[in-house]
Scaffold this motif. Structure first.
Motif, PDB file in Angstrom:
ATOM      1  N   LEU A   1     -11.436  -1.320   5.706  1.00 60.37           N
ATOM      2  CA  LEU A   1     -10.243  -0.590   6.138  1.00 60.37           C
ATOM      3  C   LEU A   1      -9.979   0.490   5.099  1.00 60.37           C
ATOM      4  CD1 LEU A   1      -7.577  -0.339   7.863  1.00 60.37           C
ATOM      5  CD2 LEU A   1      -6.580  -1.999   6.287  1.00 60.37           C
ATOM      6  N   ALA A   2      -9.837   1.745   5.533  1.00 62.70           N
ATOM      7  CA  ALA A   2      -9.556   2.864   4.630  1.00 62.70           C
ATOM      8  C   ALA A   2      -8.207   3.468   4.975  1.00 62.70           C
ATOM      9  CB  ALA A   2     -10.653   3.919   4.742  1.00 62.70           C
ATOM     10  N   ILE A   3      -7.375   3.710   3.956  1.00 60.84           N
ATOM     11  CA  ILE A   3      -6.033   4.248   4.153  1.00 60.84           C
ATOM     12  C   ILE A   3      -5.781   5.357   3.142  1.00 60.84           C
ATOM     13  CG2 ILE A   3      -3.583   3.714   4.376  1.00 60.84           C
ATOM     14  CD1 ILE A   3      -5.716   0.780   3.914  1.00 60.84           C
ATOM     15  N   VAL A   4      -5.320   6.522   3.616  1.00 64.27           N
ATOM     16  CA  VAL A   4      -4.949   7.616   2.719  1.00 64.27           C
ATOM     17  C   VAL A   4      -3.658   7.243   1.998  1.00 64.27           C
ATOM     18  CG1 VAL A   4      -4.389  10.068   2.554  1.00 64.27           C
ATOM     19  CG2 VAL A   4      -6.053   9.282   4.245  1.00 64.27           C
ATOM     20  N   THR A   5      -3.638   7.417   0.669  1.00 59.89           N
ATOM     21  CA  THR A   5      -2.501   6.965  -0.135  1.00 59.89           C
ATOM     22  C   THR A   5      -1.733   8.139  -0.741  1.00 59.89           C
ATOM     23  OG1 THR A   5      -3.903   6.749  -2.087  1.00 59.89           O
ATOM     24  CG2 THR A   5      -3.616   4.792  -0.725  1.00 59.89           C
ATOM     25  N   GLU A   6      -0.553   7.833  -1.217  1.00 63.09           N
ATOM     26  CA  GLU A   6       0.309   8.816  -1.886  1.00 63.09           C
ATOM     27  C   GLU A   6      -0.079   8.886  -3.358  1.00 63.09           C
ATOM     28  OE1 GLU A   6       3.467  11.624  -1.755  1.00 63.09           O
ATOM     29  OE2 GLU A   6       2.380  10.576  -0.173  1.00 63.09           O
ATOM     30  N   THR A   7      -0.601  10.035  -3.774  1.00 59.60           N
ATOM     31  CA  THR A   7      -0.992  10.205  -5.175  1.00 59.60           C
ATOM     32  C   THR A   7      -0.597  11.589  -5.652  1.00 59.60           C
ATOM     33  OG1 THR A   7      -3.183  10.933  -4.454  1.00 59.60           O
ATOM     34  CG2 THR A   7      -2.975   8.638  -5.125  1.00 59.60           C
ATOM     35  N   ALA A   8      -0.532  11.747  -6.962  1.00 60.36           N
ATOM     36  CA  ALA A   8      -0.218  13.045  -7.556  1.00 60.36           C
ATOM     37  C   ALA A   8      -1.495  13.679  -8.085  1.00 60.36           C
ATOM     38  CB  ALA A   8       0.788  12.864  -8.684  1.00 60.36           C
ATOM     39  N   GLY A   9      -1.568  15.013  -8.002  1.00 59.95           N
ATOM     40  CA  GLY A   9      -2.688  15.731  -8.591  1.00 59.95           C
ATOM     41  C   GLY A   9      -3.989  15.598  -7.850  1.00 59.95           C
ATOM     42  N   GLY A  10      -3.955  15.612  -6.544  1.00 65.23           N
ATOM     43  CA  GLY A  10      -5.186  15.502  -5.758  1.00 65.23           C
ATOM     44  C   GLY A  10      -5.007  14.567  -4.582  1.00 65.23           C
ATOM     45  N   GLY A  11      -6.108  14.217  -3.944  1.00 65.34           N
ATOM     46  CA  GLY A  11      -6.058  13.335  -2.791  1.00 65.34           C
ATOM     47  C   GLY A  11      -6.917  12.121  -2.997  1.00 65.34           C
TER      48      GLY A  11
ATOM     49  N   ILE B   1       0.845  -1.201   0.000  1.00 59.57           N
ATOM     50  CA  ILE B   1       0.000   0.000   0.000  1.00 59.57           C
ATOM     51  C   ILE B   1       0.882   1.255   0.000  1.00 59.57           C
ATOM     52  CG2 ILE B   1      -1.705   1.318   1.317  1.00 59.57           C
ATOM     53  CD1 ILE B   1      -2.765  -1.357   2.366  1.00 59.57           C
ATOM     54  N   PRO B   2       0.711   2.140  -0.971  1.00 60.08           N
ATOM     55  CA  PRO B   2       1.508   3.384  -0.992  1.00 60.08           C
ATOM     56  C   PRO B   2       0.956   4.397   0.014  1.00 60.08           C
ATOM     57  CG  PRO B   2       0.023   3.329  -2.873  1.00 60.08           C
ATOM     58  CD  PRO B   2      -0.179   2.029  -2.142  1.00 60.08           C
ATOM     59  N   ILE B   3       1.282   4.206   1.277  1.00 58.09           N
ATOM     60  CA  ILE B   3       0.762   5.062   2.351  1.00 58.09           C
ATOM     61  C   ILE B   3       1.247   6.490   2.150  1.00 58.09           C
ATOM     62  CG2 ILE B   3       0.724   5.414   4.856  1.00 58.09           C
ATOM     63  CD1 ILE B   3       1.340   2.375   5.103  1.00 58.09           C
ATOM     64  N   THR B   4       0.363   7.456   2.366  1.00 61.23           N
ATOM     65  CA  THR B   4       0.713   8.864   2.181  1.00 61.23           C
ATOM     66  C   THR B   4       1.930   9.265   3.014  1.00 61.23           C
ATOM     67  OG1 THR B   4      -0.097  11.134   2.355  1.00 61.23           O
ATOM     68  CG2 THR B   4      -0.891   9.589   4.001  1.00 61.23           C
ATOM     69  N   ARG B   5       2.725  10.168   2.462  1.00 65.88           N
ATOM     70  CA  ARG B   5       3.888  10.689   3.183  1.00 65.88           C
ATOM     71  C   ARG B   5       3.625  12.082   3.739  1.00 65.88           C
ATOM     72  NH1 ARG B   5       8.057   7.242   2.413  1.00 65.88           N
ATOM     73  NH2 ARG B   5       7.863   5.778   0.676  1.00 65.88           N
ATOM     74  N   ASN B   6       2.362  12.484   3.745  1.00 63.31           N
ATOM     75  CA  ASN B   6       1.962  13.765   4.323  1.00 63.31           C
ATOM     76  C   ASN B   6       2.376  13.809   5.800  1.00 63.31           C
ATOM     77  OD1 ASN B   6       0.366  15.966   5.434  1.00 63.31           O
ATOM     78  ND2 ASN B   6      -0.858  15.858   3.569  1.00 63.31           N
ATOM     79  N   VAL B   7       2.903  14.943   6.242  1.00 65.16           N
ATOM     80  CA  VAL B   7       3.412  15.061   7.620  1.00 65.16           C
ATOM     81  C   VAL B   7       2.354  15.591   8.588  1.00 65.16           C
ATOM     82  CG1 VAL B   7       5.806  15.346   6.884  1.00 65.16           C
ATOM     83  CG2 VAL B   7       4.352  17.374   7.124  1.00 65.16           C
ATOM     84  N   HIS B   8       1.121  15.777   8.113  1.00 69.48           N
ATOM     85  CA  HIS B   8       0.031  16.217   8.994  1.00 69.48           C
ATOM     86  C   HIS B   8      -0.141  15.223  10.141  1.00 69.48           C
ATOM     87  CE1 HIS B   8      -3.555  18.534   9.867  1.00 69.48           C
ATOM     88  NE2 HIS B   8      -4.283  17.436   9.939  1.00 69.48           N
ATOM     89  N   ASP B   9      -0.381  15.717  11.351  1.00 69.32           N
ATOM     90  CA  ASP B   9      -0.438  14.853  12.537  1.00 69.32           C
ATOM     91  C   ASP B   9      -1.803  14.186  12.695  1.00 69.32           C
ATOM     92  OD1 ASP B   9       2.186  15.109  13.391  1.00 69.32           O
ATOM     93  OD2 ASP B   9       1.771  16.972  14.468  1.00 69.32           O
ATOM     94  N   ASN B  10      -2.097  13.262  11.782  1.00 71.83           N
ATOM     95  CA  ASN B  10      -3.306  12.454  11.870  1.00 71.83           C
ATOM     96  C   ASN B  10      -2.935  11.000  11.647  1.00 71.83           C
ATOM     97  OD1 ASN B  10      -5.416  14.066  12.639  1.00 71.83           O
ATOM     98  ND2 ASN B  10      -6.076  14.578  10.574  1.00 71.83           N
ATOM     99  N   HIS B  11      -3.948  10.125  11.745  1.00 68.81           N
ATOM    100  CA  HIS B  11      -3.668   8.696  11.606  1.00 68.81           C
ATOM    101  C   HIS B  11      -3.714   8.214  10.158  1.00 68.81           C
ATOM    102  CE1 HIS B  11      -3.586   8.004  15.884  1.00 68.81           C
ATOM    103  NE2 HIS B  11      -4.719   8.657  16.015  1.00 68.81           N
TER     104      HIS B  11
END
Length: 486
Positions: A53-63, A34-44
């Motif tokens: 199961l929902a996971i925020v991922t690393e993508t280009a051009g949006g979220g 899973i390409p887990i997001t590399r955003n440094v925001h302090d959330n889970h």
């Protein structure tokens, strides 16, 4: 009120949870690739319920974020369909506590969106939301569903405002405007009548959410004026109906701390304790059913856990789960999704960014009985709302509708359950058949304890057979009585 220090040494007292241990899932139970997001925001960046199961991922051009059925672990297809409607990075996601297929997300594009996931999961990319909610003037960093009311969602933005959304009308119905900086964390008490927030303006607040009135407030003083004002709050969580709060933060020496507060008096913490000198944010998780508090640091590999009491020492340190892999965030499974047959009382889903891995971690009470353990599974908040949105907005409060987890209990598989017993039996028998006398006192003690365990196992089997025999006799008597009536 004098500050009390937490005892780090576990005292051997009567407690059902003294021996709780963490068990990481094996490779087949993990979600890999899973390409887990590399955003440094302090959330889970992770949310889980009994279905998905929902996971925020690393993508280009949006979220975007992935939604995977929780029972389909293993290697994830690189082309797995995503929820990808946001124009900016996704900062938080939360499942509706009453409808398993509804998830809310918030983003850097200043919007909050509500998505309906089809049964069985996504079959293609989803870009059309059920609702798109616009009200914040800057990016939205936090969202929380109301714990007892259907259709009420709270969102906190970088415009320093908290908006209360009514899903039935699709618009904000209230605004809480008492913060002078970014809101870092939101937490509700059990019935949702109070909201606690921590903020970048160094204040901890207890708010009446419908009016926006601040009932209690604490402010960290950066100057060296008083020790009692040295705790800088980062995260806050209500301790169920105990009328207390737990916060995590840092001291004026930048060491990580945990503090316990009376919700009706935030002038000074009841207790505070330094944890360590690491720099990662410390996330608190509270289980109101077992009164256990878990502390997990961002970038740490360990999870500490405590038992919360009403008397000193208030927070009783139990143990910690250790792992070499650092965690970026943690999702928590709701109670009705736990494996009650394995005496599982809490389950984390740990995000390991470097390995693209989501690893389940089960907190287990070690018990060998095959019956449902009612003492560790009291009635818990269920999946039915206690109020409608209009009832809550009109000023009504109700406790959550409770449910029993016994209906979901399945007796452990006999083969799987007895495998360790067979191994133990073989080991003991080998020791007896070899007839080699023990040479040392340690060997003699080991043989004694093996035989003691074997006797204990045989006694348990006899008790189980006696109970089964009694059940069969009762069934036979019932059959006879019914035959006589006919």
């Amino acid at each position: 009120m004098a500050l009390t220090k937490i005892s780090w040494r576990p005292t051997y007292r009567s407690s059902k949870f003294r021996n709780v241990y963490g068990k990481a899932g094996n490779r087949e139970q993990c979600f890999d690739g899973i390409p887990i997001t590399r955003n440094v925001h302090d959330n889970h960046f992770c949310a889980v319920n009994a279905k998905f199961l929902a996971i925020v991922t690393e993508t280009a051009g949006g979220g975007s974020f992935l939604v995977i059925p929780v029972n389909k672990a293993g290697r994830i297809d690189p082309h797995q369909p995503k929820v990808c409607g946001h124009q900016g990075g996704v900062l938080d996601i939360k499942w509706n506590p009453f409808i398993d297929n509804i998830i809310a997300s918030c983003s850097e594009d200043c919007s909050v969106r509500i998505w309906e996931i089809p049964e069985g999961g996504l079959r293609r990319n989803m870009s059309e939301a059920v609702l798109e909610l616009y009200g914040h003037s800057r990016r939205v960093g936090l969202i929380e569903w109301h714990p007892t009311c259907s259709g009420i969602l709270f969102s906190a933005g970088y415009d320093f405002k908290i908006l209360i959304w009514n899903m039935e009308v699709g618009s904000p119905v209230k605004m809480i405007d008492c913060h002078s900086d970014v809101v870092l964390c939101m937490s509700f008490n059990t019935d949702g009548s109070l909201l606690a927030t921590s903020c970048k303006d160094k204040h901890l607040r207890v708010i009446e959410p419908r009016s926006g009135k601040v009932l209690q407030s604490y402010c960290h003083i950066s100057e060296q004026e008083a020790d009692c004002k040295s705790h800088r709050v980062n995260r806050v969580v209500f301790l169920g109906n105990m009328k207390r709060l737990v916060t995590t933060g840092v001291s004026r020496w930048n060491t990580r701390q945990v503090a316990l507060w009376d919700q009706e008096d935030l002038s000074m913490p009841i207790i505070e304790e330094e944890i360590d000198g690491l720099s990662g944010l410390l996330f608190p998780f509270y289980d109101a059913d077992t009164h256990m508090l878990y502390l997990a640091g961002k970038g740490d590999g360990n999870i500490r856990y405590y038992e919360v009491g009403t008397e000193k020492p208030y927070l009783q340190y139990l143990m910690e789960f250790r792992s070499p892999a650092p965690q970026k965030g943690l999702g928590v499974m709701p109670k009705h999704g736990l494996d009650v047959a394995a005496c599982e009382v809490f389950r984390f889903y740990k995000l390991v960014t470097l390995r693209g891995l989501i690893e389940p971690i089960s907190m287990i009470v070690p018990r060998r009985s095959e019956t449902y353990q009612e003492d560790i599974y009291p009635m818990t908040a269920g999946t039915e709302p206690a109020l409608t949105a209009d009832e809550w907005l009109s000023g009504m409060d109700r406790e959550p509708v409770l449910m029993s987890l016994k209906a979901g209990y399945k007796r452990p598989c006999q083969k799987a359950f007895k495998a360790p017993v067979r191994e133990r039996k073989t080991m003991v028998m080998n020791g007896l058949l070899e007839s080699i006398p023990p040479k040392t006192e340690n060997e003699l003690m080991r043989m004694f304890f093996r035989q003691h365990d074997e006797l204990k196992r045989l006694r348990e089997e006899l008790v189980q057979k006696d109970v089964r025999l009694q059940q069969l006799e009762l069934e036979l008597n019932n059959l006879r009585n019914n035959g006589n009536k006919l």
